[in-house]
Design a protein around this motif. Sequence first.
Motif, PDB file in Angstrom:
ATOM      1  N   TYR A 151       1.286  -1.270  -0.086  1.00 57.11           N
ATOM      2  CA  TYR A 151       0.229   0.360   0.204  1.00 57.11           C
ATOM      3  C   TYR A 151       1.462   1.278   0.029  1.00 57.11           C
ATOM      4  CZ  TYR A 151      -2.831   3.348   1.998  1.00 57.11           C
ATOM      5  OH  TYR A 151      -3.656   4.759   2.356  1.00 57.11           O
ATOM      6  N   GLY A 152       0.379   1.810  -1.035  1.00 55.37           N
ATOM      7  CA  GLY A 152       1.301   3.296  -0.747  1.00 55.37           C
ATOM      8  C   GLY A 152       2.485   3.432  -1.704  1.00 55.37           C
ATOM      9  N   ARG A 153       3.613   2.510  -1.998  1.00 47.54           N
ATOM     10  CA  ARG A 153       4.690   2.326  -2.110  1.00 47.54           C
ATOM     11  C   ARG A 153       4.889   2.941  -4.028  1.00 47.54           C
ATOM     12  NH1 ARG A 153       7.518   1.996   2.029  1.00 47.54           N
ATOM     13  NH2 ARG A 153       8.793   1.897   1.108  1.00 47.54           N
ATOM     14  N   GLU A 154       4.260   2.569  -4.061  1.00 44.66           N
ATOM     15  CA  GLU A 154       3.737   4.048  -6.230  1.00 44.66           C
ATOM     16  C   GLU A 154       5.127   2.657  -6.449  1.00 44.66           C
ATOM     17  OE1 GLU A 154       4.137   7.137  -6.263  1.00 44.66           O
ATOM     18  OE2 GLU A 154       3.069   7.853  -4.542  1.00 44.66           O
ATOM     19  N   PHE A 194      -4.981  -5.713  -7.587  1.00 46.96           N
ATOM     20  CA  PHE A 194      -5.148  -4.840  -6.006  1.00 46.96           C
ATOM     21  C   PHE A 194      -3.861  -4.096  -5.746  1.00 46.96           C
ATOM     22  CE2 PHE A 194      -9.240  -7.185  -6.117  1.00 46.96           C
ATOM     23  CZ  PHE A 194      -9.968  -5.990  -4.869  1.00 46.96           C
ATOM     24  N   CYS A 195      -2.336  -4.955  -5.664  1.00 46.52           N
ATOM     25  CA  CYS A 195      -1.315  -4.475  -5.890  1.00 46.52           C
ATOM     26  C   CYS A 195      -1.252  -3.230  -6.610  1.00 46.52           C
ATOM     27  CB  CYS A 195      -0.014  -5.511  -6.303  1.00 46.52           C
ATOM     28  SG  CYS A 195       1.349  -5.314  -5.413  1.00 46.52           S
ATOM     29  N   ILE A 196      -1.593  -2.776  -7.621  1.00 44.72           N
ATOM     30  CA  ILE A 196      -1.791  -1.679  -8.873  1.00 44.72           C
ATOM     31  C   ILE A 196      -2.538  -0.919  -8.024  1.00 44.72           C
ATOM     32  CG2 ILE A 196      -1.955  -0.825 -10.688  1.00 44.72           C
ATOM     33  CD1 ILE A 196      -1.377  -3.918 -12.126  1.00 44.72           C
ATOM     34  N   GLY A 197      -3.989  -1.030  -7.854  1.00 45.54           N
ATOM     35  CA  GLY A 197      -4.534  -0.310  -7.273  1.00 45.54           C
ATOM     36  C   GLY A 197      -3.988   0.553  -5.542  1.00 45.54           C
ATOM     37  N   LEU A 198      -3.631  -0.267  -4.776  1.00 47.63           N
ATOM     38  CA  LEU A 198      -3.155  -0.015  -3.604  1.00 47.63           C
ATOM     39  C   LEU A 198      -1.814   0.668  -3.603  1.00 47.63           C
ATOM     40  CD1 LEU A 198      -4.396  -3.018  -0.989  1.00 47.63           C
ATOM     41  CD2 LEU A 198      -5.556  -0.173  -1.887  1.00 47.63           C
ATOM     42  N   ALA A 199      -1.183   0.200  -4.118  1.00 48.30           N
ATOM     43  CA  ALA A 199       0.547   0.454  -4.439  1.00 48.30           C
ATOM     44  C   ALA A 199       0.538   2.120  -4.627  1.00 48.30           C
ATOM     45  CB  ALA A 199       1.214   0.158  -5.382  1.00 48.30           C
ATOM     46  N   TYR A 200      -0.989   2.868  -6.062  1.00 53.00           N
ATOM     47  CA  TYR A 200      -1.190   3.979  -6.345  1.00 53.00           C
ATOM     48  C   TYR A 200      -2.266   4.513  -6.801  1.00 53.00           C
ATOM     49  CZ  TYR A 200       2.765   3.003  -9.529  1.00 53.00           C
ATOM     50  OH  TYR A 200       4.538   2.520 -10.266  1.00 53.00           O
ATOM     51  N   SER A 201      -2.514   3.861  -4.751  1.00 55.62           N
ATOM     52  CA  SER A 201      -3.627   5.014  -4.260  1.00 55.62           C
ATOM     53  C   SER A 201      -3.680   6.460  -4.017  1.00 55.62           C
ATOM     54  CB  SER A 201      -3.994   4.007  -2.905  1.00 55.62           C
ATOM     55  OG  SER A 201      -5.314   5.081  -2.164  1.00 55.62           O
ATOM     56  N   VAL A 204      -7.498   3.987  -7.827  1.00 53.17           N
ATOM     57  CA  VAL A 204      -6.315   4.949  -8.066  1.00 53.17           C
ATOM     58  C   VAL A 204      -6.948   6.037  -8.612  1.00 53.17           C
ATOM     59  CG1 VAL A 204      -4.694   5.888 -10.236  1.00 53.17           C
ATOM     60  CG2 VAL A 204      -4.666   3.214  -9.434  1.00 53.17           C
ATOM     61  N   MET A 205      -7.623   6.563  -8.689  1.00 51.73           N
ATOM     62  CA  MET A 205      -8.574   7.837  -9.166  1.00 51.73           C
ATOM     63  C   MET A 205      -9.356   8.875  -7.915  1.00 51.73           C
ATOM     64  SD  MET A 205      -9.638   6.502 -13.123  1.00 51.73           S
ATOM     65  CE  MET A 205      -9.460   8.246 -13.634  1.00 51.73           C
ATOM     66  N   TYR A 206      -9.130   8.196  -6.843  1.00 48.47           N
ATOM     67  CA  TYR A 206     -10.523   9.271  -6.024  1.00 48.47           C
ATOM     68  C   TYR A 206      -9.701  10.092  -5.322  1.00 48.47           C
ATOM     69  CZ  TYR A 206      -7.515   7.104  -2.244  1.00 48.47           C
ATOM     70  OH  TYR A 206      -6.229   7.269  -1.428  1.00 48.47           O
ATOM     71  N   SER A 207      -8.022  10.612  -5.996  1.00 47.22           N
ATOM     72  CA  SER A 207      -8.532  11.727  -5.983  1.00 47.22           C
ATOM     73  C   SER A 207      -8.711  12.759  -6.579  1.00 47.22           C
ATOM     74  CB  SER A 207      -6.684  11.742  -5.729  1.00 47.22           C
ATOM     75  OG  SER A 207      -6.127  11.483  -7.153  1.00 47.22           O
ATOM     76  N   GLN A 208      -9.179  12.612  -7.802  1.00 50.40           N
ATOM     77  CA  GLN A 208      -9.502  13.080  -9.259  1.00 50.40           C
ATOM     78  C   GLN A 208     -11.045  12.870  -9.162  1.00 50.40           C
ATOM     79  OE1 GLN A 208      -7.207  14.754 -11.726  1.00 50.40           O
ATOM     80  NE2 GLN A 208      -5.988  14.985 -10.041  1.00 50.40           N
ATOM     81  N   PRO A 209     -12.372  12.489  -8.592  1.00 50.04           N
ATOM     82  CA  PRO A 209     -13.212  11.585  -8.700  1.00 50.04           C
ATOM     83  C   PRO A 209     -14.097  11.687  -9.869  1.00 50.04           C
ATOM     84  CG  PRO A 209     -13.879  13.358  -7.067  1.00 50.04           C
ATOM     85  CD  PRO A 209     -12.273  13.315  -7.122  1.00 50.04           C
ATOM     86  N   GLU A 210     -13.857  13.710 -10.555  1.00 45.18           N
ATOM     87  CA  GLU A 210     -14.717  13.640 -11.546  1.00 45.18           C
ATOM     88  C   GLU A 210     -14.036  12.956 -12.504  1.00 45.18           C
ATOM     89  OE1 GLU A 210     -10.964  16.434 -10.826  1.00 45.18           O
ATOM     90  OE2 GLU A 210     -12.956  15.900  -9.828  1.00 45.18           O
TER      91      GLU A 210
END
Length: 1005
Positions: A591-594, A618-625, A659-665
């Motif tokens: 998580y968050g390791r990018e 899920f590794c992609i989704g959480l690493a680049y959360s 990955v995209m919740y920071s810019q939900p639009e």
Amino acid sequence: MASAAVVKRANGGMKKGEEVEGQQKLTSAQGLIALLDEDDDRLRACALKQLDEVVPDLWFEVSSSIATIEALYEDESFGERNLAALLASKVFYHLGELQESLTYALCAGSLFDVTEQSDYVQTIVGKCIDEYMKQREKGEISGEEIQIDSRLEAIVQRMFKRCLEDGQLEQAIGIALDSCHLDLLRTVAEHGQFDKKLLTYALRVCQNLIVSRKFREKALRLMVDLFKQLDQPDWIVISQCLMFLDEAAAVAEILTNLLGQDSDSILLAYQIAFDLFENEQPQFLSKVSDHVEKMLKKAEQPAETAADGEKPAASQEGAEPMEADQEMTGAAEGAAPAEKKEKPSSEEKESDRKVNKLLSILQGDAPIKLHLEFLYSKNRTDPTILKNLKSSVETRNSVCHSAIIFTNALMHMGTTVDTFLREHLDWLARATNWAKFSATAGLGVIHRGQLSQGQFLMAPYLPSDGSSGSPFSEGGALYALGLMHCDKGKVIRDFLLQSLRNASSEVVQHGACLGLGLATLGTDDEEVFEDLKNVLYTDSAVAGEAAGIAIGLLSVGTGSDKTEQMLAYAHDTQHEKITRGLALGCALVMYGREENADALILQLCQDQNPILRYGGMFCIGLAYSGTMSNFAIQKLLHFAVSDVSDDVRRAAVMCLGFVMYSQPEQCPHTVALLSESFNPHVRYGVAMALGIACAGTGMKEAMNILQVLSKDAIDFVRQGALIATSMVLLQQPESKVSGFRKKLDKIVSDKHEDVMCKMGAIIAVGLIDAGGRNVNIRLRSRNGFPRLLSVIGMAVFTQYWYWYPLSYFMSLPLTPTAFIGLNENLDMPKFSVVSKCKPSIFAYAEPVEHANNVLTSKAPTAVLSTTAKAKARAAKKEDAKKSTSEKGKENADSNKMEVEGEAAELEAAGDEKKEEGSKPKAEATEEQKENPTRVVPAQEKHVHFLAGSRFTPINENAKSIGIVLLKDNEPGKELEVVNIPVNTEPPASTEPPPPEPFEYNSALD
């Protein structure tokens, strides 16, 4: 002279004063092109100059001679090589060859004017900056020094200077950060005289737009230095940046320095601590609190050493600082120790109180208690909704029965109200086996945050020596303890660890593993890891799955090398459940390791086992959360359309939301085409991705897609759409939600509806009213940083697809939407804020008027033909009576005249009442909200602090949501404190007993 004549002929015989106008009217460039073959350099130079002016209109003719123009540039003896390069660049630009155009623009040197306001210049400059950024970024990520064309850098520098000269400082910040040039960023800050708004904009860019984590850390370190150079350093922002950089000691130093200053600084220290707690970084806060304690102990030690050179008594083991002080001062002054002890030093007591308050915030005790009180006092759960759900669903349907229990847990999350369970113990006891496990675990969600009495509440169900209780109840109770003490499990760690060691049933092991993973979340505790690994190696499918997830929770976000052991066992085991648990566990560890997780991502994504590829998604989704990384989005989209496994494709689409919740639009546009996929698993993934990314936003674009998916032909797609819709509409105005509520009622009450869809509707009912209608899903803090607990809770919740008990992880992302104002003593003073909008817009939903409203709306009432005939006869009789009464009125005219005056008065009064009834009072345009109060996200921008109020926020930029420290502008005036009637201590014996242990009733099967 000859050359001038030739040019004049080429220009159509125009006079000198008419050259510009004549060139604009040229319809052919053939004459000028012919001059390029002349031997005279002056003719060729003049032709190039004229062609440069007409190329925007006649580029299609000039392009036929591009080889000649390139040859002129390559001729080193030609004096106007730069002009040939500029013309070639423009021709290639019009041909769409931007890379070639950029190459020749660089060769043109100073002739390429970056200040020119033309499409050509803007496009090539943009291409130039992009190319420069790519090379700089590549070097930043690889750590290698890459040689960049000096001409490329020169153009970027010229563009940067132009931005500074024109006052376009935000664009200059963009160039500096995109090109990975921190020196330029410092130059912009100095040029803008360290303007706070400008620095805040730069910080937001650092958080949202920088792709490389390594460079982002460097940029944030620079931002810390820049914010410190403000006239009044913004310690709140600085502390947030230091949290991301994991510099706990620096944060602790800031807090201890503020504690030693005036009252405003003390309030600021408390505010920083509360803001750090909101980011849900438990291990970082634990480090800060340890550093604070060490610094204070160090400060308490005497500064002077003893005369004989020995260490001061305060530093010796077993000696208290106060005692050491007494010994030293007593020897020097001859004072009696007793007299020293009588001086407790009020300043030291006050200092201790401040430190204890700060530590209570950092360790979570104070904020958890405040949220617990808020959720209890503001609970607006409608019990009638649950009763209607219970009466609408068949008792024998175990799926819906479990869904209602889960819904009850969500609706009462954190409120400590378990009345519904107490009132329906017989109905609750129908849960058997794993349903009983889930029902018991639900108590942990209801009592979440009850840190002081968790074991007391769950005592009837917990395993004990000589107990013969159901293993499902015992396992569920251990799981409940983990949910109750999530990331604050120091108190129960040893108990859960011992329960795991003593467990003989795989069901109890399952619950103990999940509870232990939650309680020790992020600690990377080696002792706990060894015990979880031992459970894993028993190769029990049920216990092994929970152990795999628990190891991921234990080491979440650490990037630990434990993933190697996890993957090795995932390949060895034959149980799919264990493999899936380990795959998800690996994703949690990263998580968050990018980019640090790229090696593991590649390994998982290339694995032949689809379950491990599922973990790779899920590794992609959480690493680049929350990073909006192009690499992550492209990777997920690739697997979403190409993988042979439906599970992998579903997970890939779903993880786009993480990955995209920071810019939900951006999410609805990205998944719009996928929502029309022929594959139902992809459509389900689209629904969940929208729910995750757009949670609590009420976004219209997301709702349009979900509305279509809620009518899908496949039951589980409709299920996902209903759950996602409730997530998107969470705490939205009731005008938006009322239609969706009616739809859920209809689905639940329809006996012909599929069970999967009905389950989704029941869960949606619980989500839309979660936490007593006082919580929302926030995957990102108000300061712009991902919230660890919320993100991983949402990730594990999505695994309910395979294992229903994991749905209780939904309680982790649910966060109170409270405004709580506190003074220096951490008390809630009587204080108001104003909401400048109509109260009804963001008001709580109206309670259901009566029970079984769902059942009464199942179908229209049938009307018999005989009933219709009887009504018709009654209507005829009524008409006859009316005609008779009219005749009677004519005969009573004289009586009417006698009371005419009185009747007129009554009629006038009646008319006034009718007018009042027909014209309801205009609703107020604003309302005052008393501390503490609910402020939903959409309401934030409408809520303001009252001007001239006694209390004002210590943080000038404070928003009217969250826990806000208030400065008392009238300190001498009497203070009225808000007391919330909630008891967070262990309940007395007069309290009603907890629900009895569930018993299996075979007669009901």
